[in-house]
Design a protein around this motif. Structure first.
Motif, PDB file in Angstrom:
ATOM      1  N   MET A 266       0.850  -1.186   0.000  1.00 44.09           N
ATOM      2  CA  MET A 266       0.000   0.000   0.000  1.00 44.09           C
ATOM      3  C   MET A 266       0.882   1.231   0.000  1.00 44.09           C
ATOM      4  O   MET A 266       1.871   1.297   0.711  1.00 44.09           O
ATOM      5  CB  MET A 266      -0.912  -0.010   1.224  1.00 44.09           C
ATOM      6  N   VAL A 267       0.524   2.214  -0.804  1.00 46.11           N
ATOM      7  CA  VAL A 267       1.330   3.416  -0.989  1.00 46.11           C
ATOM      8  C   VAL A 267       0.449   4.628  -0.756  1.00 46.11           C
ATOM      9  O   VAL A 267      -0.679   4.699  -1.242  1.00 46.11           O
ATOM     10  CB  VAL A 267       1.944   3.452  -2.406  1.00 46.11           C
ATOM     11  N   GLN A 268       0.960   5.584  -0.002  1.00 46.83           N
ATOM     12  CA  GLN A 268       0.215   6.811   0.239  1.00 46.83           C
ATOM     13  C   GLN A 268       0.041   7.595  -1.047  1.00 46.83           C
ATOM     14  O   GLN A 268       0.934   7.633  -1.901  1.00 46.83           O
ATOM     15  CB  GLN A 268       0.949   7.684   1.253  1.00 46.83           C
ATOM     16  N   ILE A 269      -1.092   8.233  -1.179  1.00 51.28           N
ATOM     17  CA  ILE A 269      -1.327   9.119  -2.318  1.00 51.28           C
ATOM     18  C   ILE A 269      -0.322  10.266  -2.254  1.00 51.28           C
ATOM     19  O   ILE A 269      -0.109  10.880  -1.218  1.00 51.28           O
ATOM     20  CB  ILE A 269      -2.778   9.633  -2.306  1.00 51.28           C
ATOM     21  N   GLY A 270       0.313  10.546  -3.387  1.00 53.11           N
ATOM     22  CA  GLY A 270       1.346  11.563  -3.450  1.00 53.11           C
ATOM     23  C   GLY A 270       2.749  11.030  -3.251  1.00 53.11           C
ATOM     24  O   GLY A 270       3.721  11.752  -3.437  1.00 53.11           O
ATOM     25  N   GLN A 271       2.865   9.752  -2.846  1.00 54.00           N
ATOM     26  CA  GLN A 271       4.178   9.153  -2.560  1.00 54.00           C
ATOM     27  C   GLN A 271       4.849   8.702  -3.865  1.00 54.00           C
ATOM     28  O   GLN A 271       4.205   8.129  -4.736  1.00 54.00           O
ATOM     29  CB  GLN A 271       3.983   7.932  -1.658  1.00 54.00           C
ATOM     30  N   PRO A 272       6.154   8.934  -4.043  1.00 41.34           N
ATOM     31  CA  PRO A 272       6.854   8.364  -5.202  1.00 41.34           C
ATOM     32  C   PRO A 272       7.071   6.869  -5.019  1.00 41.34           C
ATOM     33  O   PRO A 272       7.218   6.389  -3.905  1.00 41.34           O
ATOM     34  CB  PRO A 272       8.190   9.126  -5.207  1.00 41.34           C
ATOM     35  N   VAL A 273       7.076   6.139  -6.118  1.00 42.25           N
ATOM     36  CA  VAL A 273       7.255   4.686  -6.085  1.00 42.25           C
ATOM     37  C   VAL A 273       8.277   4.289  -7.137  1.00 42.25           C
ATOM     38  O   VAL A 273       8.265   4.815  -8.246  1.00 42.25           O
ATOM     39  CB  VAL A 273       5.922   3.951  -6.359  1.00 42.25           C
ATOM     40  N   ILE A 274       9.167   3.383  -6.777  1.00 42.74           N
ATOM     41  CA  ILE A 274      10.125   2.810  -7.720  1.00 42.74           C
ATOM     42  C   ILE A 274       9.977   1.296  -7.679  1.00 42.74           C
ATOM     43  O   ILE A 274      10.068   0.692  -6.620  1.00 42.74           O
ATOM     44  CB  ILE A 274      11.571   3.207  -7.386  1.00 42.74           C
TER      45      ILE A 274
ATOM     46  N   LEU B 183      10.704   0.996 -13.124  1.00 43.93           N
ATOM     47  CA  LEU B 183       9.526   1.814 -13.382  1.00 43.93           C
ATOM     48  C   LEU B 183       9.367   2.779 -12.220  1.00 43.93           C
ATOM     49  O   LEU B 183       9.340   2.350 -11.062  1.00 43.93           O
ATOM     50  CB  LEU B 183       8.276   0.941 -13.528  1.00 43.93           C
ATOM     51  N   LYS B 184       9.273   4.048 -12.538  1.00 48.85           N
ATOM     52  CA  LYS B 184       9.161   5.071 -11.499  1.00 48.85           C
ATOM     53  C   LYS B 184       7.861   5.835 -11.669  1.00 48.85           C
ATOM     54  O   LYS B 184       7.518   6.261 -12.772  1.00 48.85           O
ATOM     55  CB  LYS B 184      10.345   6.039 -11.565  1.00 48.85           C
ATOM     56  N   ILE B 185       7.123   5.994 -10.550  1.00 50.07           N
ATOM     57  CA  ILE B 185       5.911   6.803 -10.513  1.00 50.07           C
ATOM     58  C   ILE B 185       6.223   8.053  -9.699  1.00 50.07           C
ATOM     59  O   ILE B 185       6.593   7.953  -8.533  1.00 50.07           O
ATOM     60  CB  ILE B 185       4.740   6.025  -9.887  1.00 50.07           C
ATOM     61  N   ASP B 186       6.093   9.235 -10.324  1.00 44.36           N
ATOM     62  CA  ASP B 186       6.462  10.470  -9.629  1.00 44.36           C
ATOM     63  C   ASP B 186       5.625  10.678  -8.371  1.00 44.36           C
ATOM     64  O   ASP B 186       6.147  11.048  -7.319  1.00 44.36           O
ATOM     65  CB  ASP B 186       6.304  11.669 -10.562  1.00 44.36           C
ATOM     66  N   ALA B 187       4.326  10.442  -8.470  1.00 39.99           N
ATOM     67  CA  ALA B 187       3.442  10.634  -7.321  1.00 39.99           C
ATOM     68  C   ALA B 187       2.246   9.700  -7.481  1.00 39.99           C
ATOM     69  O   ALA B 187       1.590   9.707  -8.527  1.00 39.99           O
ATOM     70  CB  ALA B 187       2.979  12.086  -7.202  1.00 39.99           C
ATOM     71  N   MET B 188       1.969   8.918  -6.450  1.00 32.83           N
ATOM     72  CA  MET B 188       0.901   7.933  -6.521  1.00 32.83           C
ATOM     73  C   MET B 188      -0.456   8.617  -6.531  1.00 32.83           C
ATOM     74  O   MET B 188      -0.698   9.579  -5.790  1.00 32.83           O
ATOM     75  CB  MET B 188       0.991   6.980  -5.318  1.00 32.83           C
ATOM     76  N   THR B 189      -1.363   8.142  -7.404  1.00 34.37           N
ATOM     77  CA  THR B 189      -2.743   8.605  -7.466  1.00 34.37           C
ATOM     78  C   THR B 189      -3.652   7.382  -7.512  1.00 34.37           C
ATOM     79  O   THR B 189      -3.209   6.286  -7.884  1.00 34.37           O
ATOM     80  CB  THR B 189      -2.990   9.479  -8.702  1.00 34.37           C
ATOM     81  N   PRO B 190      -4.925   7.527  -7.143  1.00 34.89           N
ATOM     82  CA  PRO B 190      -5.813   6.346  -7.149  1.00 34.89           C
ATOM     83  C   PRO B 190      -5.914   5.655  -8.494  1.00 34.89           C
ATOM     84  O   PRO B 190      -5.991   4.440  -8.572  1.00 34.89           O
ATOM     85  CB  PRO B 190      -7.156   6.928  -6.698  1.00 34.89           C
ATOM     86  N   ASP B 191      -5.880   6.451  -9.611  1.00 29.45           N
ATOM     87  CA  ASP B 191      -6.026   5.811 -10.920  1.00 29.45           C
ATOM     88  C   ASP B 191      -4.755   5.105 -11.378  1.00 29.45           C
ATOM     89  O   ASP B 191      -4.771   4.404 -12.399  1.00 29.45           O
ATOM     90  CB  ASP B 191      -6.452   6.852 -11.970  1.00 29.45           C
ATOM     91  N   LEU B 192      -3.636   5.261 -10.625  1.00 26.04           N
ATOM     92  CA  LEU B 192      -2.416   4.533 -10.979  1.00 26.04           C
ATOM     93  C   LEU B 192      -2.267   3.267 -10.140  1.00 26.04           C
ATOM     94  O   LEU B 192      -1.271   2.561 -10.270  1.00 26.04           O
ATOM     95  CB  LEU B 192      -1.183   5.428 -10.781  1.00 26.04           C
TER      96      LEU B 192
END
Length: 1141
Positions: free
Chosen positions: A1057-1065, A1101-1110
């Motif tokens: 689980m990742v907080q909304i707005g959190q970067p993910v790698i 794969l890098k996500i700049d900021a987590m959002t619900p639709d991602l």
């Protein structure tokens, strides 16, 4: 002839090194910590009148103790009542949270060195009140499942939950009721099937998880529960409470897994452990495993790595079965498998010393070496290397200042470990004093005389110490003696002088003490030898020490110590024996070092003699006559060595063996272009390990995708390698069996890295040039950036691609010969500015660190891009710092900036400079303090990033900013920049962003700012270490810095689980071609801040900021070089920030 050359080279090396071989000594004189302080959690409702943090050392007095708090020296008078010390123990009377909470470290020192203990965390338990907002009513139907949420408050270290009827403090439900369960982790109340008599107003009651004495603390707002009567329907089990796909735990912690199911009839629960294929395997031992009455909670204590795997909970009733499988992932803090014990050295000035440590760890570690508790940095005489799970420290040309104690600290993302063992170096210290004699004695005195240590005279000696130790116990008498004296009288003895043991030692003119020499003790045993050995045993032989015979020897000790550490065998030998058999060795006897010592008939031990040492009776490296011999023998040996080298070179050139057995052939090839004729090349059918320089192999791996993409005629390359016999025929045949161009190219590069040598590498580069790929050949021939510089480059790649001026940069790199003309032409041929920048960065990885400095000079050439140098300087201070003090939490880096780099900081014309997507103030956030660069420690920065989303949501920016401005943490320009934000959240983001440019002391001011207002004071607790709280995390793992999955066979199907707005790698490591990423089995969404890149064998794969639709399932698919298809699934769930508490 090849064997003869190898033997000649071995002889040459032995002749060169033999006069300077140094031996480790066993005697530790510096203070060691026999008792470390403990982590303490205090209950604020049951405070003890005092807290004691123990610390003691069994080493030689006098020992001085001191303490540090949060990395800073502790002033005993900094609180009232003052701190007190009982020997090394720290006493805190009437502890208070605001004054005393923090990290404590004990430091012990004596004349021989300084050591530091593992840190202890003193913290206070707490629980916030419940949110007072009214709770919505919950309704249900008879026979159906229901849940009442507790919504537990923030607490530490954890809570115990009770549900009561409103107005009562008595538990509403008995623990023996199978129908109702209160979650141990969340406190939520579950009903497998509701009944009408459950209708009631309930409250969740909590107390701190500190034992039965901890009082009840907080009641939640009332939750009204109403159950509608009906004919109870029957239903199959529904697992409403489970741990999801995975749960993580630290080794040696306690892990909790829960399960609960709705259903009628009430489901029964069972647990089992299975492997990845679903086969049942044994559960952990019963001594560490506990089940709740109805199997609704499974607890494993003192978790071990062997406990990792899959745990399955199954709910069953007469209508069906439901199961959930959870993977338990066990992480561990680093643990030393090889420490620094028995690695003390007594060296002459100018010699070289090397220490090695090894560890076991989950993931990569950072290694720090400490000298007298001060952090050492690479460079100059210090060389630090890391290979796999081992690290070495080498100090060349040792000086007096190098004397003292050495420790090693290793850190990973799960914790820090400082070696409790330490090594001691006595550089330039005298050896044993010689020929101690008792020249006169009486009823209460004794007179001793001695001879100065060998190799020293009175001008080199700084003084002596003489002591008399009562044989029957009692006070030791110690006196100091001047440097020119070699006699001493000890008065005040209690009884006859024969009741004492006498010892003498010397120190040099720098104050470094040598070892104690005992009067009457034997010197070194002579002619030590290994007479027989085998698997599991060794037989040693020796001669009695000089000036002794079997009648004056009281016995011997023989010892075998495993070279890799962790195993020492010691046996006692009778006085008439000069042989000993050591059994019980683990493996071959060659893996051990051996030593022997003798004692006299009064029990006084002499020094250890190691196998391979030739010790004289005086206790030094060589006898006195040897020094005279070496005066004329050493020059002769040097001349003979030069002649031997010349002979070997002539033989190599004549026989064509260059590059095989001769270590100077690399120099010959580089200087004169010479190369052996290849006569020693293995036969065409030979397949063996590659004999290729490491940097060549790394470049082949790094630029493998370029070779696959750009080499259009791989058949020609293979033909060239075959014609030059660069690769064995069987390997060439395997290459030519490939059916695609990409497969052909991949097989060539992979075969070179596995089977090729330097000659094969040169042949491959020649083939590339024949295929007009001059730029690729030139790139491959580079030595490559250090890992540190390459990581820097990759970290700031996106900013450089966007903002760098490729024309100015490329012109400078070409002019300074960093890029060859072919590489320059390749970069210039790109059709866009961004692609040119990508190619510059890509090719730059093949250059060395000196050429990287030229690249930084290129950035400085133009004012518009000079600010891009700043990130490399800010993060580069770790490489330039001199000795810095370890602060007990992270490392506090204080470094002097070179002139050129300092000018780069202050020469910016623009007030604001954008770096890495954030706004920096070049004259404010550079961290310049009195000409020095100061930055936030890694530990504090990681804490700040971990809790960023909570701070952004809950911090009061006005109060915080006012405090930071008043205390001069932020300048007026920085304050104005923060205040100009148009929302409360953006102000908080800017505060956190700029705070990373401050130091740890200023970070403490930030914590004070949080405490200024009661509404945000609880946020300070986020920055306390939560070792116990980690064991009680929610079933999903919050990802703070990124998700890393490296083994698809184990972690495919994992979730987080990742907080909304959190970067993910997301990373997948392995040899995979044609890799692509999917989201929910479809293509990745465009323009959503998702970036994909390949670096060597890593797919990222890098996500700049987590959002619900991602949120969803991310799949990495690819093909192995053998053609097999691989797929790795990772499920990401988004969550609101408040769900982390």
């Amino acid at each position: 002839m090849a064997c003869l050359l190898r033997k000649c080279w071995l002889l040459a090396v032995v002749l060169l090194l033999s006069p300077w071989l140094a031996q480790a000594e066993e005697l530790s004189l510096a203070a060691s910590l026999g008792l470390d302080p403990n982590t303490v959690i205090l209950d604020p409702f049951n405070l003890e009148p005092e807290v004691r943090l123990p610390c003691s050392s069994p080493r030689e007095a006098p020992i001085t103790y001191s303490w540090r708090k949060d990395g800073q020296p502790l002033d005993l008078n900094s609180r009232q009542p003052p701190y007190q010390m009982d020997a090394g123990e720290l006493i805190i009377r009437f502890p208070e949270k605001s004054k005393d909470e923090g990290f404590y470290e004990c430091v012990a020192s004596n004349a021989h060195g300084v050591v530091i203990a593992r840190h202890a965390n003193l913290t206070f338990a707490y629980s916030d009140p419940f949110d007072p907002a009214p709770r919505p009513s919950v309704s249900g139907s008879q026979g159906e499942g229901a849940v009442l949420q507790c919504q537990k408050p923030v607490s530490f270290p954890g809570l115990i939950f009770f549900w009561v009827e409103s107005g009562s403090l008595a538990p509403a439900f008995a623990s023996t009721d199978q129908r109702v369960y209160a979650s141990i982790r969340t406190g939520d109340l579950y009903f497998a099937r509701a009944e009408p008599n459950d209708s009631e107003d309930y409250q969740c009651l909590v107390r701190l998880a500190l034992g039965e004495k901890s009082p009840l603390q907080h009641l939640s707002p009332t939750v009204s529960f109403s159950v509608t009567a009906q004919t109870p329907p029957q239903s199959a089990p529904f697992l409403v409470l489970n741990e999801g796909n995975s749960i993580s735990s630290m080794a040696h912690a306690t892990v909790l897994m829960e399960g609960f199911a709705y259903g009628n009839p009430i489901p029964t629960l069972s647990w089992r452990r299975v492997d990845a294929q679903g086969n049942v395997v044994a559960m952990p031992p019963a001594a560490r495993l506990t089940m709740e009455n109805f199997n609704r909670a499974l607890t494993i204590t003192d978790i071990e790595e062997a406990d990792a795997g899959f745990y399955e909970v199954t709910a069953t009733n007469s209508l069906g079965t439901r199961s959930q499988r959870t993977q338990l992932i066990v992480n561990r803090r680093p643990v030393f498998s090889k420490g620094l014990s028995h690695n003390n050295y007594h060296l002459l000035l100018g010699e070289t010393v090397t220490w090695e440590v090894a560890w076991e760890s989950s993931g990569a570690v950072d290694v720090f070496w400490l000298h007298n508790t001060m952090t050492l940095t690479e460079g100059g005489r210090y060389r630090m290397t890391e290979t796999g799970n081992t690290a070495t420290l080498q100090i060349r040309d040792v000086t007096h200042e190098d004397s003292g104690t050495y420790q090693c600290t290793i850190t990973n993302m799960y914790g820090r470990k400082t070696s409790t063992s330490f090594a001691e170096l006595r550089a330039g210290a005298p050896s044993y004093v010689r020929h101690i004699r008792l020249t006169e004695s009486g009823s209460n005195y004794a007179v001793l005389s001695w001879v100065v240590p060998q190799g020293f005279d009175s001008d080199d000696i700084g003084g002596y110490q003489v002591r008399a130790i009562p044989k029957s116990g009692g006070d030791t008498r110690t006196i100091d003696v001047g440097s020119t004296e070699t006699t001493a009288r000890i008065d005040g003895l209690n009884g006859v002088s024969g009741g004492y043991t006498y010892q003498v030692r010397a120190k040099n003119d720098k104050g470094t003490w040598g070892p104690w020499t005992t009067f009457g003790a034997p010197s070194y045993v002579r002619n030590m030898r290994l007479t027989e050995s085998g698997d599991g045993y060794a037989v040693l032989g020796w001669d009695v020490p000089q000036d002794f015979d079997s009648s004056t020897i009281g016995g011997y000790q023989a010892q075998a110590t495993r070279k890799s550490g962790g195993d020492t065998k010691t046996i006692d030998v009778g006085p008439g024996e000069t042989t000993a058999r050591v059994d019980g060795l683990n493996g071959n006897s060659d893996g051990y070092t051996y030593r022997v010592r003798a004692k006299n008939d009064e029990g006084a031990w002499g020094p250890w003699t190691k196998f391979g040492e030739d010790r004289g009776g005086s206790g030094v490296r060589t006898t006195g006559s040897t020094n005279t011999l070496l005066a004329w023998l050493l020059p002769l040996l040097f001349v003979l060595l030069l002649l031997l080298i010349l002979l070997c070179c002539c033989c190599c050139l004549w026989l064509g063996l260059c590059g095989k057995y001769c270590p100077c052939c690399t120099c010959w090839t580089r200087c004169f272009g010479g190369r052996g004729t290849g006569k020693s090349k293995p036969g065409p059918g030979y397949i063996g390990p590659a004999d290729m320089d490491k940097h060549h192999r790394e470049m082949l791996k790094l630029y493998r995708p370029d070779a696959v993409k750009h080499v259009k005629r791989p058949d020609r390359v293979a033909m060239h390698l075959s014609s030059t016999n660069a690769l064995p025929d069987s390997v060439i045949k395997n290459i030519t069996n490939q059916h695609t161009q990409d497969g052909y190219n991949r097989k060539i590069v992979d075969s070179l890295t596995m089977y090729g040598d330097n000659e094969a590498f040169n042949g491959y580069c020649t083939a590339l040039r024949k295929d007009k790929l001059y730029w690729l050949a030139d790139t491959l021939e580079g030595r490559g950036l250090s890992v540190y510089r390459r990581e820097q480059l990759m970290q700031h790649q996106s900013v450089l691609v966007e903002r760098m001026d490729p024309d100015i940069t490329l012109a400078h790199l070409s002019k300074r010969k960093v890029f060859t003309s072919a590489m320059t032409e390749y970069v210039a041929s790109a059709h866009s500015r961004e692609e040119q920048n990508r190619r510059i960065i890509h090719l730059l990885q093949s250059r060395n660190d000196d050429e990287f400095s030229v690249f930084l000079d290129a950035l400085r050439q133009n004012q518009s891009q000079a600010h891009l140098v700043e990130p490399f300087i800010l993060s580069g201070q770790k490489k330039q710092q001199s000795q810095v003090q370890w602060n007990g939490v992270g490392k506090k880096t204080i470094s002097t900036v070179s002139t050129g780099e300092k000018e780069a900081f202050i020469s910016q014309q623009s007030k604001q400079t954008t770096v890495n997507g954030g706004l920096y103030f070049t004259d404010d956030t550079s961290g310049m303090v009195n000409g020095q660069v100061v930055r936030l420690s890694v530990y504090r920065r990681e804490q700040l990033m971990q809790h960023q989303s909570i701070l952004v949501e809950r911090m009061d920016p006005d109060i915080t900013l006012a405090h930071l401005s008043k205390r001069k943490v932020f300048t007026s320009a920085m304050t104005e920049y923060v205040a100009s934000a148009h929302s409360r959240e953006e102000k908080n983001r800017r505060i956190i962003h700029l705070l990373q440019s401050r130091n740890d002391d200023q970070f403490s001011v930030f914590l004070d700012a949080l405490r200024q207002n009661q509404s945000q004071a609880h946020l300070v607790e986020l920055f306390n270490e939560r070792e116990i709280f980690i064991n009680q995390q929610s079933k999903q793992t919050t990802i703070n810095k990124g998700l890393f999955f490296s083994d698809a066979s184990i972690k495919s199907g994992a979730s987080a689980m990742v907080q909304i707005g959190q970067p993910v790698i997301l990373e997948v490591n392995g040899e995979v071609d044609d890799a692509r990423w999917l989201l929910n089995d479809g293509p990745l969404p465009q323009n959503k801040g998702i970036h994909v890149r390949t670096s060597g064998r890593t797919q990222e794969l890098k996500i700049d900021a987590m959002t619900p639709d991602l949120a969803g399932t991310y799949t990495c698919q690819g093909t192995t070089p053998e053609g097999a298809k691989l797929s790795c699934d990772i499920n990401i769930t988004s969550m609101e920030s408040q769900m982390t508490l």
